[in-house]
Structures are given as C-alpha cells and as structure tokens.
Design an enzyme around this catalytic site. Structure first.
Site, PDB file in Angstrom:
ATOM      1  N   GLY A   1     -12.412  16.143  25.976  1.00  0.00           N
ATOM      2  CA  GLY A   1     -11.383  15.742  25.025  1.00  0.00           C
ATOM      3  C   GLY A   1     -11.653  16.245  23.612  1.00  0.00           C
ATOM      4  N   HIS A   2     -10.664  16.044  22.745  1.00  0.00           N
ATOM      5  CA  HIS A   2     -10.790  16.541  21.369  1.00  0.00           C
ATOM      6  C   HIS A   2     -11.936  15.861  20.623  1.00  0.00           C
ATOM      7  CE1 HIS A   2      -7.278  13.634  20.074  1.00  0.00           C
ATOM      8  NE2 HIS A   2      -8.136  13.045  20.859  1.00  0.00           N
ATOM      9  N   ASN A   3     -12.617  16.652  19.815  1.00  0.00           N
ATOM     10  CA  ASN A   3     -13.688  16.162  18.943  1.00  0.00           C
ATOM     11  C   ASN A   3     -14.948  15.708  19.673  1.00  0.00           C
ATOM     12  OD1 ASN A   3     -10.984  15.693  17.336  1.00  0.00           O
ATOM     13  ND2 ASN A   3     -12.608  15.796  15.817  1.00  0.00           N
TER      14      ASN A   3
ATOM     15  N   SER B   1     -13.826  12.375  21.211  1.00  0.00           N
ATOM     16  CA  SER B   1     -14.817  11.984  20.195  1.00  0.00           C
ATOM     17  C   SER B   1     -16.128  11.464  20.757  1.00  0.00           C
ATOM     18  CB  SER B   1     -14.237  10.932  19.236  1.00  0.00           C
ATOM     19  OG  SER B   1     -13.113  11.456  18.562  1.00  0.00           O
TER      20      SER B   1
ATOM     21  N   GLN C   1      -2.908  19.196  16.364  1.00  0.00           N
ATOM     22  CA  GLN C   1      -4.366  19.265  16.469  1.00  0.00           C
ATOM     23  C   GLN C   1      -4.807  20.514  15.722  1.00  0.00           C
ATOM     24  OE1 GLN C   1      -6.094  16.701  18.673  1.00  0.00           O
ATOM     25  NE2 GLN C   1      -4.120  15.789  18.132  1.00  0.00           N
TER      26      GLN C   1
END
Lengths: 316, 316, 316
Positions: A229-231, A249, A188
């Site tokens: 979470g990521h993004n 996302s 990441q």
C-alpha cells in the site's frame, strides 16, 4: 497556486495575505510554501510545530495553529484536502519534457514506451510492452520484464529485476467520504523508491505515496501477486512471499519475512528480523525483534501451535 | 442458427418446427428467439414462465415446460449448454466492424490497441499497451493506465480511472464437468458494465457475465489485486480493499465495505452499508443493513472479538 | 564451462581433471556433464546415486560422494550454487535465433512481440501486447489474450486459452541467504509446460522451475489471480479457484479442486480427487484420494463444521 484561489475552490475565506502555494503535505513534512490539513485528532499534536503556510482545519481547532500559519476553515477538512489534491496532481505525461535519456549499452525494446523525462541507466534490459513514466529513473544493470508499468516520478535502483506485469507507482487507495457515503479521490502525488538489488515478482502492485515515498529498501525480495500500500516502507533484505499484503503506511524493519497470504493492517511498525508464518494477520506493531508469529489474530508461533492442539481436542 | 442445427450438435431430436435461435440465456431472461437450459433443481420453478423458444432439459423434467416451448432432451443439459455456448460466442475481434470512434480531445497512445467497433468518449487518456475490445464503449473524461485490458462488448462510464494491468471482461470461471471429471468450457457471452466515477486499482480482475452483465455501480472504489467473479453486482459507493474477492453472481448493496483479503461465496446478497473486516469470509446472504462483521465463518464484529478473547484464555 | 572456471568462481580448488560442465541440476536429475550441489541433509541420500560430474558440497559430506564424482568444497554450498546459477542462465532474448515460426491460419497482432526462436502452431490467435519469449512453443488452436507474458523456453499445448495479463514462466522465488541476512538470486533455468486443453484466467502467475519444469497437465482450469510456484505439478482436470496459491514443488493429483484463496505449502503431494474448501490451508501431504477438506490448519470438512459449531457455543 495563489492561496486565494485555493480558498475559492474550497469555498472558504482567508483573512490574510495572498501567498503562493506549491504543494500539499502532512503537517510534519510541509514546507513554508506548502499547504497542509488536519482531519484526525491524532495529528493535532503536529499543529504547533508545522511549517505549513496554511492549514485546512475545522473551526474548533483553528485556534491551535501557530501564529504565522493561515487557517482555511472548512466543515470537512479531509474532503477539502481531497478536492484540492487534484489541483496539485501533475499531468500523467508531459510532452514538453526532454526525450528519454538512455544510458550506454542498454537495450530498450521498440515496443516499450519510455515517457519523456524518464532516465534509464547503463546496461539495462527493458522488454516489450513496458511503460516507464515521466521523470522516472531506472538505475544501471536493471532488468524490466514485459508489460511492467512504472508510473511517473518513481525511482528504481541498480541491479534490480522486475518481473512481468508488475505495477509500480499506481495510486494509493485514498479517498475522503462524505456524510452521503460518496467518495472523493485523494490524488496520490508522492512516488515509489526502489533501492538497489531488489527483485520483484510478477503481477505485484506497489502503490505510490500520497505524500512522500513508498520505500522498498535494498536487497528486498518480493514474490508474485503481492500488495504494498501507499507510504509503506520495506526494510533491507525483507522477504514478502506470494499473495501477502501490506495496508498503507506500514513499516517493516530489515529482514522481516512475510509468509504466503500473510497481511498487515495499516500504520504499523514491525521490528527487524520478525518472521510471520503463512496467512499471519498483523494488527499491532511489533516491538521486539527476531520473533516468529502466526495466526489471525496474531500470536507467537508456539502459542498458535498450542491453540491448534487445544482446538483439535475440542472436536474429539 | 437453426434449431435443427442445435439439435444436431447436441445429438438430440426435435419434434417441431425449425425456428431461428439467436442466443442462449437463463430461463428467466431468455427472449422468444433464444434457447435456455435447466440443469439445477433450483431453477425448475423458472420453467413455467420462461419465454425461451426451446429449453435443453433432462427427460424427467420435460413435461414441466410451457406448451409453446420446445424441449431438447439430453442426458446432461449443463454439459449440452456448455457445448452450445461456443456456437453463440462472437469472434474476439471483427475486422469488418467500423474503425474505432474517438471523441474530441481524447489522447490515445499510438501503442494502445483500440479494436474495430470500439467507441471512446471525449477528453479521455488511454495510455500505452492498453487494449480495448470490439464494441466496447468508454465514456468521457476517463483515464485508462498502461496495459489495462478491456475485452469486447464492455462498457466503462464517465470520469472513471482504471489503473495499470487491470483486466475487465475476462471470461468468468465457467465450465461443465462430466462423469469422467473432464471439463467443457461455458463461453461467457455477457459483458461488464462499469458505471460513472468508478476507480479501479492495478492488477485487478473483473470477469464478464456468462449471460447479461457483471455490474459495477457508480462511485465504487476497487483496490489492487481484487477478484470480481462473473455476474456480480457491486452497489453504489462500495469499497473493495486489496486482495478481496467475490465469487460469481454475488450482489453487494450500496456502500458495502470489503476489507483486505475478505471474500464472499457465490450467489449471495449483501445488504447496503454492511462492513466486513479484513479477511472476513461471507458464506450466507446478509439481510440487515448497516452492520459490521468479521471472521470466517462470519460473525458480528463484537462476537469475533469475544471469541478471540475466549481463545486467548484457552492457551493460558 | 570448464570445471576449473567454476572452481575459480566459487573460490575453491579441484583436485582432478578439467571437464566441461553444461548445466546445474539436482543430485537426482543431473547428467554426466552437469554439476549438482547438496545443501540440505534431506538430500544426502541422493548423493550415492548421483550421476553429476561434480557436486558443490560442504567439507563434512564430501566423503559420501561416489568415487567418480568430483567434490567442490565450499562453506555454504547453497550460496555457491546461487552464485553459479547465474553463469548457466541463458540470455533473455537471443537475436541470433531464427525468426519466429508461425503456423498456418494463425493471427498474430502486429502489436504482439514474438521473440526469435519461438514457434506458434496453426489457427492460433495472439492478441496485442502479448510477449512470447525465445524458444517458447505454442500449440495449435490456442488463444492468448492481450498482455499475457510467456517467458522463454516455455511450452503451451493445443486448444489452450490464456486470459489477459497472465504471466507464465516468471522466475521462481529462489534465493540463498547468508549469515548477514543478504540474499543471492538463484537463477531459474527451468521452464513451464502447459499441456492441452488448459484454460488460465487473468492476472495469474505461474513460475518457471529452478531445474526441470513446472507442469500444468491437460484439462486443468485455473482462475484469476492464482499463484503457482516453481516446480509445481497440477494433475489433469484439476481446478484452482481465484486467489488460491501453491508454494514451490507441490504436486496435485488429477481432479483436485482448490477453493478460492485456498493455499498449499511447498513440497507436498496431494492425492487425486481431493477437494479443498475456500481458504483451506494445506500443510501436509494428502495420501487418501477423494476426500473433502477445510480450514487452516486443515481438517476434514465435517470436522471443520463441528469445530465451528463448538466455537459458536463458546461465545454464547
């Protein structure tokens, strides 16, 4: 990294000139010196406009690449990208970076660890057992309580308060899976950006982006034990109550309220001023702003009350 | 510890010879120099084959013990076991153990705390504010991010990544309760074993076993804010998404996927390749492998979709 | 702080004498030298008996104040209170306080941080990376595992065990919101009181009170990843299983059991010996003691089983 080295790592051949590649990115965001990949038919439409120098791609899609873009054909492009992501991951710490830079009037506990390359603004309070990673930046007048961990490359704004034992910038939950069911980590290599006037509770986790940034906009209030979470992107002045969570996302507009234990699936967009009652489960994007929802599956809050009344009658 | 001392602590009498007891264990796993207990009719069947030297038992069951096994009769054997568990708990740290042993090329932050008796392999990165307890072992090429706490006696494999502020080996949630509603701690004298190639997110809790081991098998991926109770077993390549949880002693087969906020009750067995949608609630063992489930109570994923369609019609 | 300064900060005028104000508090609990506020019609009834020296109030309610109580009229009293709360917040650490006082036979890791003004009892074990804040008090025979953070002014009893990475005393989730949707922090100037014989799991968050105390009574057992909001009260010997949560100001009676992932809304009262199955959602106070509940919305446990049977029939 030379494209020929990449081809060698991925065990595929390249037809063309041996250029320098400086990073991996999505088809949309890749620059002329980056490599990209296509692993999902949803993104095929992004192929024709990509600026990527090269793309990891399955054989059947290779013909759709723009003329100047070099194909790296592999059987499982997502797995190939996962393999490659490790080569573009920076080291966790870099001793050769300059000593941390601390603004005037900031109070840093001698028991905090500020990595080389980090920059702390003025009038900050950084308490014991905090970790601030390489090249991370903290603005002015920000308070970081004990045992907060901020991974490398993250940005924290001015006038923020981050409560104890919260983690900002841990790796997003990303991996490719092969036909044997084995997993390969996708490094990441993005970061987290927290804008000004954000308060984050204790024991909360905000994951770094796989590419680009996880973004927490100004004025947001995040409670304890929250998962981002990521993004993800959290709009201005949004509120996430304890134990709520967002999968990767998902983007919340401004002044969205997520009640306690509410959660949203990944890749959704939520209109501004939406309110979700405790334990709501959001699985589709919300387009109309300013409404109130409840339940899982999600419905209008009034509908949910009506449904519960019907169910109560069922058992009488 | 002499059996006579144990009898004295538990205020019961022993008829027989005064042997040395080195630990407490379940009826099934107890060795010839250990004591066991029976507190639940479910385990009466294990009485006849136990190798335990002595068993804490209620009066009415004492006759079912094998001939060579000494009964310690008490009114509330579970409460008695709780009292006794404290006497077999090792100290949290032991200064007399050898200094920690660090492999070649490992980088240990001077702000980490590696307790005496711990062993770290080669090429590891152990960041600031990590705690690794007495006699715990970390394999090669493993990364432990800041403020991770690994309690004593745990084992972490090779090529693992453990993200910030995660806790491995905290005490399982075990206590006996008497008729007044008071609780007595059951010391958790087991450990956690994490096999190779496991990645664990931030702010996750994996409890140590009361006896034996909580086991996380190779290739598993665990997200942030996940709860894994004492004596659980997670099969190879399983995936636990953020905020999911397992109560004690539940065993997942290989490649099981627990969606976000999904949870399982204790003492269940889940067949390999089972997939649970976000917020599934598992309350029974799953015998057939490879199916997809949703809902609470749990049902097949298609059935759940059907149910939601029916409920949607109810409110029209 | 002079009342005239307060009036100046809040941009309102005072008609009367310029007295000293030492704190903010609720109408009910304010003492003669404190200021209070009324922002919710629910609390208007508390106006007539308040002992507060002054009250921040909207124009239309000002006439309801007792004769000796000075009104500070503002358009948004809750927002005004939020602004003012900052001025009564003590500093996070105070170097001028006496060095920490440690009882006999306590073992404090040199890698723990005990702030000035803290007091630790006898026979305690305080492990590495723990933080204990200013004026916090820990009783005798208490164990605090690594990376626990206890904020200032909190009290922990005797014979307690606090597992790794848990946070006690982080700020409650309190803020005022104006008509533009912007938030203003309400400083949480209360504390947390944990009585004797309490065990708290890892990665749990217990927020400090905005005024007064969040209270965890003796013998309580709290698991991992639990959320306890500001001003909650947990009765003696209550049990909160992993990932359960309480919103602010909810009070549990003694021996209440909250199953895994169960949650309660704020400002509720729950009768003693109530049991809530895993994932129960409590939204109303429970008056009758000793019953068992399930579901969200909450219902009797038997009713819930009946409802599930009916729903199962719906999809056949």
């Amino acid at each position: 990294m030379k494209l020929s080295e990449i081809a060698s790592i991925l065990e595929c051949s390249i037809a063309d000139n041996d250029i320098d590649i400086v990073g991996i990115n999505t088809l949309k965001d890749a620059k002329e010196n980056e490599i990209s990949f296509v692993s999902n038919s949803k993104y095929v439409k992004d192929l024709e406009n990509t600026k990527a120098a090269a793309v990891i791609i399955s054989e059947n899609l290779a013909s759709k690449l723009p003329a100047n873009c070099i194909p790296l054909v592999t059987k499982n492009p997502y797995w190939s990208m996962a393999i490659l992501s490790k080569y573009f991951a920076p080291p966790i710490e870099e001793e050769t970076l300059p000593l941390p830079q601390i603004g005037t009037n900031s109070k840093i506990s001698p028991k905090a660890e500020i990595a080389n390359g980090a920059v702390i603004g003025d009038n900050c309070i950084i308490l014991a057992h905090v970790y601030i990673g390489a090249k991370s930046v903290v603005g002015n007048n920000t308070v970081v309580y004990p045992s907060v961990t901020i991974y490398r490359d993250c940005q924290i704004g001015n006038e923020c308060i981050i409560h104890a034992n919260t983690v900002i910038g841990s790796d997003g939950f990303g991996f490719a899976t092969n036909e044997k069911g084995e997993h390969k980590k996708i490094y990441q290599n993005g970061n987290v950006v927290v804008e000004d006037d954000v308060e984050i509770g204790s024991n909360t986790s905000i994951d770094r982006a796989v590419f680009g940034s996880t973004l927490i906009k100004k004025g947001t209030r995040i409670d304890n034990l929250v998962q981002i979470g990521h993004n993800c992107e959290i709009g201005e002045y949004s509120v996430m109550v304890s134990q709520s969570g967002l999968a990767g996302s998902t983007k919340l507009g401004r002044n969205v309220v997520m009640g306690g234990q509410a959660a949203a699936a990944g890749h959704l967009e939520v209109a501004p001023f939406s309110t979700f009652a405790a334990r709501s489960g959001i699985t589709n994007s919300i387009k109309e702003p300013g409404k109130t929802y409840a339940g899982f599956p999600l419905m209008g809050h009034r509908q949910w009350l009506k449904l519960q009344a019907k169910l109560a009658r069922l058992i009488k």
